[in-house]
Design an enzyme around this catalytic site. Structure first.
Site, PDB file in Angstrom:
ATOM      1  N   VAL A   1       0.844  -1.196   0.000  1.00  0.00           N
ATOM      2  CA  VAL A   1       0.000   0.000   0.000  1.00  0.00           C
ATOM      3  C   VAL A   1       0.883   1.251   0.000  1.00  0.00           C
ATOM      4  O   VAL A   1       0.651   2.210  -0.751  1.00  0.00           O
ATOM      5  CB  VAL A   1      -0.941  -0.013   1.227  1.00  0.00           C
ATOM      6  CG1 VAL A   1      -1.682   1.312   1.354  1.00  0.00           C
ATOM      7  CG2 VAL A   1      -1.919  -1.180   1.131  1.00  0.00           C
ATOM      8  N   HIS A   2       1.912   1.239   0.831  1.00  0.00           N
ATOM      9  CA  HIS A   2       2.846   2.357   0.957  1.00  0.00           C
ATOM     10  C   HIS A   2       3.475   2.681  -0.404  1.00  0.00           C
ATOM     11  O   HIS A   2       3.488   3.835  -0.845  1.00  0.00           O
ATOM     12  CB  HIS A   2       3.910   1.951   1.980  1.00  0.00           C
ATOM     13  CG  HIS A   2       5.026   2.913   2.177  1.00  0.00           C
ATOM     14  ND1 HIS A   2       4.864   4.140   2.777  1.00  0.00           N
ATOM     15  CD2 HIS A   2       6.351   2.824   1.869  1.00  0.00           C
ATOM     16  CE1 HIS A   2       6.036   4.764   2.818  1.00  0.00           C
ATOM     17  NE2 HIS A   2       6.957   3.981   2.270  1.00  0.00           N
TER      18      HIS A   2
END
Ligand code: HEM
Ligand code: SF4
Ligand code: SF4
Lengths: 223, 290
Positions: free
Chosen positions: A181-182
């Site tokens: 996600v990052h």
């Protein structure tokens, strides 16, 4: 912290607008990328140990035994660098009441609506990412230490080692989701990657994503 | 110890079928504890055949020597003194070593392809040239058997003399045992022999006598006759089985879940990008200059 750079100090960074705002220092950027490289090596080597389908990855480390010996040392290095880096950011990541609104409107933002104005240097999503990374690196470090042969594992009981082995794998995969996600968020919000590779962001970027921080950095009100 | 073979039932960390053109009858070693006199001939024979020399240690006040299993001691006579209710003191001598489980926890836990191999005759063998020294086999084993070399960091344990079996010989320990405490043969025959020994013991007043062939690991290829019954008296687990933590960790479910998690992240990212596209305030069509 500098707001804008005079032309003679911009050097060969010719695409840097004169009024760009600095977001990360050199030390922060180098530490971040050292952690990222270590993470890739750690996840890849962990994956080789987790599922036989990926065992071939061990050849990239020289030999399977070399990989197994390296992994925990890389892990400890990651933890040391990560906590050194994270200790500089914690104040900016304290959750504020306004973060609730951002979170409530996050699904809309992810589907093409404009972002809810952010108060500080980080939005609520980034802050939650920060705190979950603290938890997962700590969890991976602690469980990793318990199964670290030959140095530490022999001094723990079998139940501790079995539990740690299982949890280490669980944390490893949950952390993969977090890192995924990052990384995606960094690519998705154009201009963010440059903040970490080059250190600066455009004024428009700052005004749009972090109006509160923009105000603090420039003394100007966004929009 | 490796002796290449065509009758492999299972290899560690291997998804495909191993060479299995040949198969042989399931074997077992029977250890009748009631007949052991603690002479350690089997321990010496194991050292000799496998060419192992443990460190000379210090006495701990018992006959047990060395104090524990090690990379150099694959079998060990454990001397135990226990109080039996109503029967007084008993001196119990148990030959410790790998039980060659039908469902070996060491093999399930091992991440290195071919470091643990199970043959069709039931022998579970460590192939040290493939071992990466991670120690997962110790976590997998319900009987606390694998031990590591201090210099090479590889896991070692009893091979059931797989190299001797492969050329039609019995294990070295069987050959030397002077009291028929140890027997070796087809597992079915050993279980029959064991049942006879148990009946005989019961006739002599050992009412609790029983065979130890723990079903929790689908049976073992080293079977004990325990004259006093309770396995705990002999340092053996009452309910032997692979820890559920290890079973879950190494299960197809957990491995599949890990892979599905990874793939989902990649797929979600790809399709989110295709649906929404990037956020790029610098390139907004309606962007206002300051
Ligand atoms: C922070 C990122 C880390 C990731 C993503 C990671 C990932 C993994 C994974 C997936 C495995 C395989 C587990 C399994 O087979 O189920 C593993 C094994 C292992 N990890 Fe980590 N780990 C990390 C950090 C650490 C740290 C900080 C240590 C601490 C010393 C460590 C020590 C170990 C050990 C000892 C093993 C067992 C294999 C071996 O002996 O090398 N790991 N790791
Ligand atoms: S230490 Fe045990 S689990 Fe690890 S590779 Fe060697 S035999 Fe397999
Ligand atoms: S007793 Fe332990 S080392 Fe021997 S086969 Fe069973 S699990 Fe493996």
């Amino acid at each position: 912290m500098e707001g804008t750079l005079p032309p003679e100090r911009r050097g060969f960074a010719t695409d840097r607008p004169p009024d760009a705002i600095r977001r990360y220092s050199e030390a922060e950027r180098l530490t971040h990328w050292a952690v990222a490289l270590l993470y890739v090596a750690l996840f890849a080597s962990g994956l080789a140990l987790f599922h036989p389908f990926f065992f071939w990855i061990s050849a990239l480390f020289g030999s399977p035994t070399t990989m197994r010996i390296l992994h925990p040392f890389l892990g400890v290095s990651l933890a040391v660098l990560f906590f050194a880096y994270a200790s500089r950011l914690w104040r900016d990541n304290l959750l504020l009441p306004s973060d609730r609104i951002w979170l409530r409107r996050m699904p809309g933002y992810m589907n093409g609506k404009d972002e809810t104005p952010v108060e500080g240097k980080y939005n609520a999503g980034q802050k939650l990412m920060y705190w979950s990374m603290i938890a997962f690196v700590a969890g991976l470090l602690l469980t990793g230490l318990v199964i670290w042969r030959p140095y530490l594992a022999p001094s723990f009981g079998m139940t501790a080692r079995r539990t740690a082995g299982l949890l280490h794998a669980v944390f490893g995969f949950v952390m993969f989701v977090g890192i995924g996600v990052h990384f995606y968020a960094a690519v998705w919000t154009r201009g963010s990657m440059r903040a970490m590779t080059r250190g600066w962001v455009t004024r428009t970027w700052a005004r749009y994503h972090h109006p509160g921080w923009y105000r603090r950095m420039t003394g100007k009100v966004a929009e | 110890m490796a002796l290449e073979s065509l009758d492999v039932r299972r290899r560690s960390a291997t998804e495909t079928t191993s060479p299995s053109a040949r198969s042989s009858v399931e074997v077992a070693k029977l250890i009748d504890v009631s007949r052991c006199i603690g002479c350690k001939a089997c321990q010496a024979a194991c050292m000799e055949w496998n060419d192992l020399r443990d460190r000379v240690g210090e006495t701990r006040g018992t006959y047990q020597n060395p104090p524990d299993l090690s990379d150099q001691s694959w079998t060990l006579m454990r001397f135990r003194e226990v109080e039996l209710p109503g029967k007084g003191l008993a001196w119990i001598i148990v030959k410790d070593g790998c039980l060659h489980c039908a469902d070996p926890g060491c093999l399930r836990a091992c991440p290195a392809p071919g470091a643990v191999v199970q043959f069709s005759n039931g022998v579970v063998d460590f192939h040290e040239e493939n071992c990466i020294g991670c120690g997962y086999c110790q976590a997998g084993c319900p009987f606390n058997i694998p031990r590591f070399g201090a210099r090479d960091g590889k896991a070692y344990k009893c091979t059931l003399c797989s190299d001797r079996l492969a050329v039609g010989l019995e294990p070295a320990c069987i050959k030397t045992c002077p009291t028929q405490c140890l027997s070796f043969g087809a597992k079915a025959d050993m279980l029959r022999l064991a049942a006879g020994r148990v009946r005989e013991l019961q006739g002599r007043g050992f009412e609790e006598a029983r065979v130890y062939d723990p079903p929790g690991v689908s049976g073992t290829h080293v079977v004990y006759v325990l004259p006093h019954g309770d396995p705990a008296l002999y340092g053996l687990p009452r309910e032997a089985g692979i820890s559920p933590l290890v079973t879950l960790w190494r299960s197809t479910f957990a491995r599949g879940l890990g892979v599905v998690t990874m793939v989902s992240v990649l797929v979600a990212g790809f399709f989110h990008w295709m649906k929404v596209g990037p956020v790029d305030p610098d390139r907004r069509a309606d962007r206002k200059e300051e």
